[in-house]
Design an enzyme around this catalytic site. Structure first.
Site, PDB file in Angstrom:
ATOM      1  N   GLY A  33       0.783  -1.238   0.000  1.00  0.00           N
ATOM      2  CA  GLY A  33       0.000   0.000   0.000  1.00  0.00           C
ATOM      3  C   GLY A  33       0.812   1.283   0.000  1.00  0.00           C
ATOM      4  CD  GLU A  41       1.958   1.123   7.688  1.00  0.00           C
ATOM      5  OE1 GLU A  41       1.421   1.160   6.565  1.00  0.00           O
ATOM      6  OE2 GLU A  41       1.822   0.159   8.470  1.00  0.00           O
ATOM      7  CG  ASP A  42      -0.809   1.667   3.483  1.00  0.00           C
ATOM      8  OD1 ASP A  42      -0.554   1.489   4.697  1.00  0.00           O
ATOM      9  OD2 ASP A  42      -1.269   0.757   2.764  1.00  0.00           O
ATOM     10  CG  ASP A  83      -8.214   0.403  10.307  1.00  0.00           C
ATOM     11  OD1 ASP A  83      -8.893   1.067  11.096  1.00  0.00           O
ATOM     12  OD2 ASP A  83      -8.690  -0.523   9.633  1.00  0.00           O
ATOM     13  CG  PHE A 116     -12.199  -0.432   3.211  1.00  0.00           C
ATOM     14  CD1 PHE A 116     -11.328  -1.076   4.074  1.00  0.00           C
ATOM     15  CD2 PHE A 116     -12.016  -0.594   1.840  1.00  0.00           C
ATOM     16  CE1 PHE A 116     -10.297  -1.871   3.588  1.00  0.00           C
ATOM     17  CE2 PHE A 116     -10.988  -1.392   1.350  1.00  0.00           C
ATOM     18  CZ  PHE A 116     -10.133  -2.027   2.224  1.00  0.00           C
ATOM     19  CB  VAL A 117      -9.975   5.081   2.104  1.00  0.00           C
ATOM     20  CG1 VAL A 117     -10.940   5.994   2.827  1.00  0.00           C
ATOM     21  CG2 VAL A 117      -8.773   4.745   2.982  1.00  0.00           C
ATOM     22  NE  ARG A 152      -2.169  -3.270  -4.068  1.00  0.00           N
ATOM     23  CZ  ARG A 152      -2.236  -3.420  -2.750  1.00  0.00           C
ATOM     24  NH1 ARG A 152      -2.187  -2.379  -1.961  1.00  0.00           N
ATOM     25  NH2 ARG A 152      -2.364  -4.625  -2.224  1.00  0.00           N
TER      26      ARG A 152
HETATM   27  P1  IMP Z   1      -4.010  -1.758  11.009  1.00  0.00           P
HETATM   28  O1  IMP Z   1      -3.090  -2.862  11.445  1.00  0.00           O
HETATM   29  O2  IMP Z   1      -5.440  -2.030  11.397  1.00  0.00           O
HETATM   30  O3  IMP Z   1      -3.544  -0.394  11.465  1.00  0.00           O
HETATM   31  O4  IMP Z   1      -4.040  -1.760   9.426  1.00  0.00           O
HETATM   32  C1  IMP Z   1      -2.937  -1.425   8.672  1.00  0.00           C
HETATM   33  C2  IMP Z   1      -3.010  -1.996   7.261  1.00  0.00           C
HETATM   34  O5  IMP Z   1      -4.317  -2.451   6.896  1.00  0.00           O
HETATM   35  C3  IMP Z   1      -2.665  -0.924   6.263  1.00  0.00           C
HETATM   36  O6  IMP Z   1      -1.274  -0.867   6.048  1.00  0.00           O
HETATM   37  C4  IMP Z   1      -3.460  -1.332   5.045  1.00  0.00           C
HETATM   38  O7  IMP Z   1      -2.713  -2.245   4.272  1.00  0.00           O
HETATM   39  C5  IMP Z   1      -4.674  -2.025   5.612  1.00  0.00           C
HETATM   40  N1  IMP Z   1      -5.837  -1.117   5.723  1.00  0.00           N
HETATM   41  C6  IMP Z   1      -6.378  -0.583   6.848  1.00  0.00           C
HETATM   42  N2  IMP Z   1      -7.425   0.199   6.567  1.00  0.00           N
HETATM   43  C7  IMP Z   1      -7.551   0.187   5.230  1.00  0.00           C
HETATM   44  C8  IMP Z   1      -8.461   0.847   4.321  1.00  0.00           C
HETATM   45  O8  IMP Z   1      -9.353   1.627   4.677  1.00  0.00           O
HETATM   46  N3  IMP Z   1      -8.267   0.577   3.001  1.00  0.00           N
HETATM   47  C9  IMP Z   1      -7.292  -0.252   2.540  1.00  0.00           C
HETATM   48  N4  IMP Z   1      -6.425  -0.875   3.343  1.00  0.00           N
HETATM   49  C10 IMP Z   1      -6.544  -0.656   4.686  1.00  0.00           C
END
Ligand code: IMP
Length: 196
Positions: free
Chosen positions: A61, A116-117, A120, A169-170, A182
Protein backbone atom coordinates in the site's frame (compact mmCIF):
# COMPACT_ATOMS: atom_id res chain seq x y z
CA UNK A 1 -1.99 17.15 9.26
CA UNK A 2 -5.11 17.92 7.29
CA UNK A 3 -8.45 16.78 8.71
CA UNK A 4 -10.74 15.45 5.99
CA UNK A 5 -14.44 16.10 6.36
CA UNK A 6 -16.79 13.17 5.82
CA UNK A 7 -19.02 15.26 3.58
CA UNK A 8 -16.32 16.26 1.10
CA UNK A 9 -17.23 15.40 -2.49
CA UNK A 10 -14.71 16.34 -5.15
CA UNK A 11 -13.90 15.79 -8.82
CA UNK A 12 -16.89 13.63 -9.64
CA UNK A 13 -16.01 13.70 -13.34
CA UNK A 14 -13.11 11.33 -12.60
CA UNK A 15 -15.52 8.72 -11.30
CA UNK A 16 -16.54 7.88 -14.87
CA UNK A 17 -13.11 6.32 -15.60
CA UNK A 18 -12.98 2.50 -15.85
CA UNK A 19 -10.49 2.31 -12.98
CA UNK A 20 -12.99 4.16 -10.76
CA UNK A 21 -15.79 1.62 -11.11
CA UNK A 22 -17.39 0.92 -7.72
CA UNK A 23 -16.22 4.15 -6.10
CA UNK A 24 -18.71 6.19 -4.09
CA UNK A 25 -16.71 9.44 -3.91
CA UNK A 26 -13.27 11.01 -3.84
CA UNK A 27 -12.12 11.78 -0.31
CA UNK A 28 -8.69 13.34 -1.00
CA UNK A 29 -7.84 14.85 -4.38
CA UNK A 30 -4.51 14.69 -6.23
CA UNK A 31 -3.91 18.36 -5.50
CA UNK A 32 -4.46 17.89 -1.77
CA UNK A 33 -2.17 14.84 -1.76
CA UNK A 34 0.57 16.73 -3.65
CA UNK A 35 0.36 19.69 -1.27
CA UNK A 36 0.55 17.63 1.92
CA UNK A 37 3.34 15.43 0.57
CA UNK A 38 5.39 18.49 -0.40
CA UNK A 39 5.00 19.76 3.17
CA UNK A 40 6.07 16.43 4.68
CA UNK A 41 9.05 16.24 2.29
CA UNK A 42 10.20 19.72 3.32
CA UNK A 43 10.00 18.75 7.00
CA UNK A 44 12.00 15.57 6.41
CA UNK A 45 14.58 17.50 4.33
CA UNK A 46 15.11 19.80 7.29
CA UNK A 47 15.15 17.04 9.92
CA UNK A 48 17.66 14.84 8.06
CA UNK A 49 19.74 17.47 6.25
CA UNK A 50 23.02 16.15 7.73
CA UNK A 51 22.12 12.45 7.37
CA UNK A 52 21.19 9.92 4.77
CA UNK A 53 18.12 8.21 6.25
CA UNK A 54 16.81 4.82 5.22
CA UNK A 55 13.17 5.04 4.20
CA UNK A 56 11.33 1.78 4.81
CA UNK A 57 8.14 1.37 2.82
CA UNK A 58 5.51 -1.07 3.95
CA UNK A 59 4.36 -3.05 0.91
CA UNK A 60 2.20 -2.91 -0.97
CA UNK A 61 0.00 0.00 0.00
CA UNK A 62 2.80 2.49 0.69
CA UNK A 63 4.43 2.37 -2.77
CA UNK A 64 2.65 5.38 -4.26
CA UNK A 65 3.12 7.54 -1.17
CA UNK A 66 6.74 6.40 -0.77
CA UNK A 67 7.57 7.15 -4.42
CA UNK A 68 6.06 10.60 -4.38
CA UNK A 69 7.46 11.44 -0.95
CA UNK A 70 11.03 10.48 -1.79
CA UNK A 71 11.03 12.28 -5.13
CA UNK A 72 9.69 15.40 -3.39
CA UNK A 73 12.66 15.29 -0.98
CA UNK A 74 15.93 16.99 -1.93
CA UNK A 75 18.32 15.24 0.47
CA UNK A 76 19.87 11.88 -0.46
CA UNK A 77 17.92 8.91 0.90
CA UNK A 78 18.13 5.15 0.65
CA UNK A 79 15.05 2.97 0.45
CA UNK A 80 14.05 -0.54 1.39
CA UNK A 81 10.77 -2.41 1.60
CA UNK A 82 9.11 -4.79 3.98
CA UNK A 83 6.00 -6.81 3.37
CA UNK A 84 3.72 -7.90 6.14
CA UNK A 85 0.42 -9.67 5.90
CA UNK A 86 -2.61 -7.52 5.25
CA UNK A 87 -6.29 -8.26 5.42
CA UNK A 88 -6.55 -10.07 2.10
CA UNK A 89 -10.00 -9.50 0.72
CA UNK A 90 -11.55 -8.58 4.06
CA UNK A 91 -12.03 -4.98 5.15
CA UNK A 92 -11.35 -5.53 8.85
CA UNK A 93 -8.11 -6.28 10.70
CA UNK A 94 -7.71 -9.89 11.78
CA UNK A 95 -4.96 -8.94 14.25
CA UNK A 96 -2.76 -11.55 12.60
CA UNK A 97 0.49 -10.07 11.30
CA UNK A 98 3.18 -12.05 9.43
CA UNK A 99 6.44 -11.03 7.72
CA UNK A 100 6.19 -11.87 4.02
CA UNK A 101 9.36 -10.02 2.97
CA UNK A 102 12.11 -8.79 5.26
CA UNK A 103 14.46 -5.83 4.69
CA UNK A 104 17.53 -6.15 2.46
CA UNK A 105 19.44 -3.57 4.53
CA UNK A 106 20.84 -3.73 8.06
CA UNK A 107 19.36 -0.91 10.14
CA UNK A 108 21.58 -1.01 13.23
CA UNK A 109 22.83 2.52 14.01
CA UNK A 110 20.89 4.04 11.11
CA UNK A 111 18.25 6.73 11.04
CA UNK A 112 15.06 5.10 9.79
CA UNK A 113 11.88 6.59 8.41
CA UNK A 114 8.96 4.14 8.32
CA UNK A 115 6.57 5.08 5.54
CA UNK A 116 3.05 3.72 6.03
CA UNK A 117 -0.01 4.08 3.84
CA UNK A 118 -2.66 4.01 6.56
CA UNK A 119 -2.96 3.46 10.29
CA UNK A 120 -6.26 1.81 11.12
CA UNK A 121 -6.25 -0.28 14.32
CA UNK A 122 -2.51 0.39 14.71
CA UNK A 123 -1.77 -3.34 15.11
CA UNK A 124 0.40 -3.65 12.01
CA UNK A 125 2.51 -0.64 12.89
CA UNK A 126 2.90 -1.67 16.51
CA UNK A 127 4.22 -5.06 15.47
CA UNK A 128 6.52 -3.58 12.84
CA UNK A 129 8.00 -1.00 15.21
CA UNK A 130 8.72 -3.59 17.89
CA UNK A 131 10.56 -5.68 15.34
CA UNK A 132 12.53 -2.76 13.90
CA UNK A 133 13.48 -1.35 17.32
CA UNK A 134 14.92 -4.73 18.33
CA UNK A 135 17.45 -4.25 15.49
CA UNK A 136 18.74 -1.10 17.22
CA UNK A 137 18.50 1.68 14.66
CA UNK A 138 19.79 5.10 15.76
CA UNK A 139 16.24 6.42 15.65
CA UNK A 140 12.89 5.76 13.98
CA UNK A 141 10.37 8.26 12.68
CA UNK A 142 6.97 7.10 11.44
CA UNK A 143 5.24 8.92 8.61
CA UNK A 144 1.73 7.79 7.69
CA UNK A 145 -0.22 9.22 4.78
CA UNK A 146 -3.59 8.46 6.40
CA UNK A 147 -4.83 7.83 9.91
CA UNK A 148 -8.39 6.86 10.69
CA UNK A 149 -10.22 8.80 13.35
CA UNK A 150 -10.83 5.77 15.53
CA UNK A 151 -11.14 6.11 19.32
CA UNK A 152 -10.37 2.43 20.02
CA UNK A 153 -7.14 2.34 17.93
CA UNK A 154 -3.89 1.33 19.65
CA UNK A 155 -1.81 4.28 20.85
CA UNK A 156 1.15 3.63 18.54
CA UNK A 157 4.01 5.95 17.53
CA UNK A 158 3.12 8.03 14.47
CA UNK A 159 5.25 11.16 14.14
CA UNK A 160 3.61 12.70 11.09
CA UNK A 161 0.17 12.07 9.63
CA UNK A 162 -0.75 13.42 6.21
CA UNK A 163 -4.53 13.26 6.57
CA UNK A 164 -6.82 12.24 9.36
CA UNK A 165 -9.84 10.59 7.75
CA UNK A 166 -13.21 9.28 8.93
CA UNK A 167 -13.38 5.62 9.95
CA UNK A 168 -14.34 4.31 6.51
CA UNK A 169 -12.73 1.82 4.15
CA UNK A 170 -10.69 3.80 1.62
CA UNK A 171 -8.94 2.84 -1.60
CA UNK A 172 -6.63 4.39 -4.17
CA UNK A 173 -3.16 5.97 -4.08
CA UNK A 174 -1.68 2.54 -3.31
CA UNK A 175 -4.51 1.25 -1.15
CA UNK A 176 -6.52 -1.69 -2.43
CA UNK A 177 -9.70 -3.58 -2.01
CA UNK A 178 -9.11 -7.25 -2.96
CA UNK A 179 -6.03 -6.22 -4.97
CA UNK A 180 -7.84 -3.55 -6.97
CA UNK A 181 -7.89 0.26 -7.14
CA UNK A 182 -4.22 0.81 -6.21
CA UNK A 183 -3.59 2.92 -9.33
CA UNK A 184 -6.15 5.59 -8.56
CA UNK A 185 -4.28 8.91 -8.26
CA UNK A 186 -6.55 10.01 -5.37
CA UNK A 187 -7.99 8.49 -2.17
CA UNK A 188 -11.59 7.42 -2.50
CA UNK A 189 -14.40 5.71 -0.62
CA UNK A 190 -15.72 2.47 -1.99
CA UNK A 191 -19.41 2.05 -2.62
CA UNK A 192 -20.50 -0.36 0.18
CA UNK A 193 -22.41 -2.44 -2.37
CA UNK A 194 -19.01 -3.57 -3.75
CA UNK A 195 -17.98 -5.39 -0.57
CA UNK A 196 -21.16 -6.15 1.30
P1 IMP B 1 -4.01 -1.76 11.01
O1 IMP B 1 -3.09 -2.86 11.45
O2 IMP B 1 -5.44 -2.03 11.40
O3 IMP B 1 -3.54 -0.39 11.47
O4 IMP B 1 -4.04 -1.76 9.43
C1 IMP B 1 -2.94 -1.43 8.67
C2 IMP B 1 -3.01 -2.00 7.26
O5 IMP B 1 -4.32 -2.45 6.90
C3 IMP B 1 -2.66 -0.92 6.26
O6 IMP B 1 -1.27 -0.87 6.05
C4 IMP B 1 -3.46 -1.33 5.05
O7 IMP B 1 -2.71 -2.24 4.27
C5 IMP B 1 -4.67 -2.03 5.61
N1 IMP B 1 -5.84 -1.12 5.72
C6 IMP B 1 -6.38 -0.58 6.85
N2 IMP B 1 -7.43 0.20 6.57
C7 IMP B 1 -7.55 0.19 5.23
C8 IMP B 1 -8.46 0.85 4.32
O8 IMP B 1 -9.35 1.63 4.68
N3 IMP B 1 -8.27 0.58 3.00
C9 IMP B 1 -7.29 -0.25 2.54
N4 IMP B 1 -6.42 -0.88 3.34
C10 IMP B 1 -6.54 -0.66 4.69
Amino acid sequence: MTVIDETAIREDRLLTEPRARGIARILISEQELDGEIAAIAAELDAEYRDDQPLMIGVLTGAVVFMSNLMTAMTIPVQIDFMAISSYGAATRSSGVVRILKDLNEEIEGRRVIVVEDIVDSGLTLQYLLEMLKARQPKDIRVVALLKKDKPDAIDVQVDRVGFQIPDEFVIGYGLDYAGQYRNLPYVAVLDPSVYR
